[in-house]
Design a protein around this motif. Sequence first.
Motif, short mmCIF file in Angstrom:
data_model
loop_
_atom_site.label_atom_id
_atom_site.label_comp_id
_atom_site.label_asym_id
_atom_site.label_seq_id
_atom_site.Cartn_x
_atom_site.Cartn_y
_atom_site.Cartn_z
N ILE A 95 0.83 -1.21 0.00
CA ILE A 95 0.00 0.00 0.00
C ILE A 95 0.87 1.26 0.00
CG2 ILE A 95 -1.78 1.26 1.27
CD1 ILE A 95 -2.70 -1.46 2.37
N ARG A 96 1.97 1.21 0.70
CA ARG A 96 2.86 2.38 0.78
C ARG A 96 3.44 2.73 -0.59
NH1 ARG A 96 7.98 2.17 4.69
NH2 ARG A 96 6.39 2.21 6.30
N ASN A 97 3.68 1.73 -1.43
CA ASN A 97 4.27 1.98 -2.73
C ASN A 97 3.25 2.30 -3.82
OD1 ASN A 97 7.00 1.67 -2.01
ND2 ASN A 97 6.72 -0.54 -1.95
N MET A 98 1.98 2.35 -3.48
CA MET A 98 0.96 2.74 -4.44
C MET A 98 0.93 4.26 -4.58
SD MET A 98 -2.28 0.44 -3.37
CE MET A 98 -2.32 -1.32 -3.62
N SER A 99 0.36 4.72 -5.70
CA SER A 99 0.17 6.16 -5.85
C SER A 99 -0.97 6.60 -4.94
CB SER A 99 -0.13 6.50 -7.30
OG SER A 99 -1.37 5.92 -7.68
N LEU A 100 -1.12 7.90 -4.78
CA LEU A 100 -2.14 8.42 -3.86
C LEU A 100 -3.55 8.05 -4.29
CD1 LEU A 100 -0.95 11.93 -2.66
CD2 LEU A 100 -1.30 9.88 -1.33
N TRP A 101 -3.82 8.06 -5.59
CA TRP A 101 -5.18 7.71 -6.02
C TRP A 101 -5.45 6.23 -5.82
CZ3 TRP A 101 -6.47 4.34 -9.90
CH2 TRP A 101 -5.46 3.98 -10.79
N GLN A 102 -4.44 5.38 -5.96
CA GLN A 102 -4.63 3.96 -5.68
C GLN A 102 -4.83 3.74 -4.18
OE1 GLN A 102 -1.02 2.56 -7.51
NE2 GLN A 102 -2.14 1.71 -9.27
N GLN A 103 -4.08 4.48 -3.37
CA GLN A 103 -4.29 4.40 -1.93
C GLN A 103 -5.69 4.87 -1.56
OE1 GLN A 103 -1.24 6.55 0.13
NE2 GLN A 103 0.37 5.11 -0.46
N SER A 104 -6.21 5.86 -2.28
CA SER A 104 -7.57 6.33 -2.03
C SER A 104 -8.58 5.22 -2.29
CB SER A 104 -7.90 7.53 -2.91
OG SER A 104 -7.13 8.63 -2.57
N LEU A 105 -8.37 4.43 -3.32
CA LEU A 105 -9.26 3.31 -3.60
C LEU A 105 -9.18 2.26 -2.49
CD1 LEU A 105 -8.78 2.85 -7.45
CD2 LEU A 105 -10.70 3.90 -6.24
N VAL A 106 -7.98 2.04 -1.98
CA VAL A 106 -7.82 1.11 -0.86
C VAL A 106 -8.55 1.64 0.36
CG1 VAL A 106 -6.12 0.11 0.74
CG2 VAL A 106 -5.67 0.11 -1.71
N VAL A 107 -8.47 2.95 0.60
CA VAL A 107 -9.14 3.56 1.74
C VAL A 107 -10.66 3.44 1.59
CG1 VAL A 107 -9.62 5.81 2.82
CG2 VAL A 107 -7.27 5.08 2.42
N VAL A 108 -11.17 3.60 0.38
CA VAL A 108 -12.61 3.40 0.15
C VAL A 108 -13.01 1.98 0.51
CG1 VAL A 108 -14.40 3.28 -1.63
CG2 VAL A 108 -12.85 5.22 -1.58
N GLY A 109 -12.22 1.01 0.10
CA GLY A 109 -12.50 -0.39 0.45
C GLY A 109 -12.42 -0.65 1.94
N LEU A 110 -11.42 -0.08 2.60
CA LEU A 110 -11.29 -0.25 4.05
C LEU A 110 -12.44 0.41 4.80
CD1 LEU A 110 -7.45 0.33 4.48
CD2 LEU A 110 -8.67 -1.84 4.71
N SER A 111 -12.86 1.58 4.33
CA SER A 111 -13.99 2.26 4.97
C SER A 111 -15.27 1.46 4.81
CB SER A 111 -14.19 3.65 4.37
OG SER A 111 -13.08 4.46 4.59
#
Length: 162
Positions: A95-111
């Motif tokens: 997750i740390r090596n993803m771009s910010l928009w990819q991390q945003s998608l991960v955050v949407v999934g986690l939320s």
Amino acid sequence: MSQYHSRRRWVIWLSFLVAIVLQIMPWPEQFFMFRPTLLMLCLVYWLLALPHRVSVGTGFVLGVIIDLLHGGILGAHALAFSMISFLVAFKFQLIRNMSLWQQSLVVVGLSTLMNLCVFLAHTLLPKTIFHPEVFWNGLVNGILWPWLFLLMRKIRRQFSVR
């Protein structure tokens, strides 16, 4: 040297305290479904930035604090925050090596996962009604993630938290 270490720890816990205060602030009823989960975003940031300082136990403690403040089922948010902490800590390098928009998608999934976990815990209560609007805050969390990430990174660098 120990004073330097304790100052760095207080920055992390102070950010959690600010997130808790912002989390429990009242919102107007028509905007309640769009309320971001700032404590979860703060927890995810510190799990990605400093996985050796913030762990699943931190997520559990923060979840219990939110459960006590909300007055709901004790352990609902604790379970959800622990699950999210475990998933982020397990894959923090990816997750740390993803771009910010990819991390945003991960955050949407986690939320969404957190909201689903809290809802399933609340189904143990009688008269629980499913409101699909609660999943809108996952989208709001994803939109806020890049700005919160950059703000928290600036704070971490300014106070040299390692």
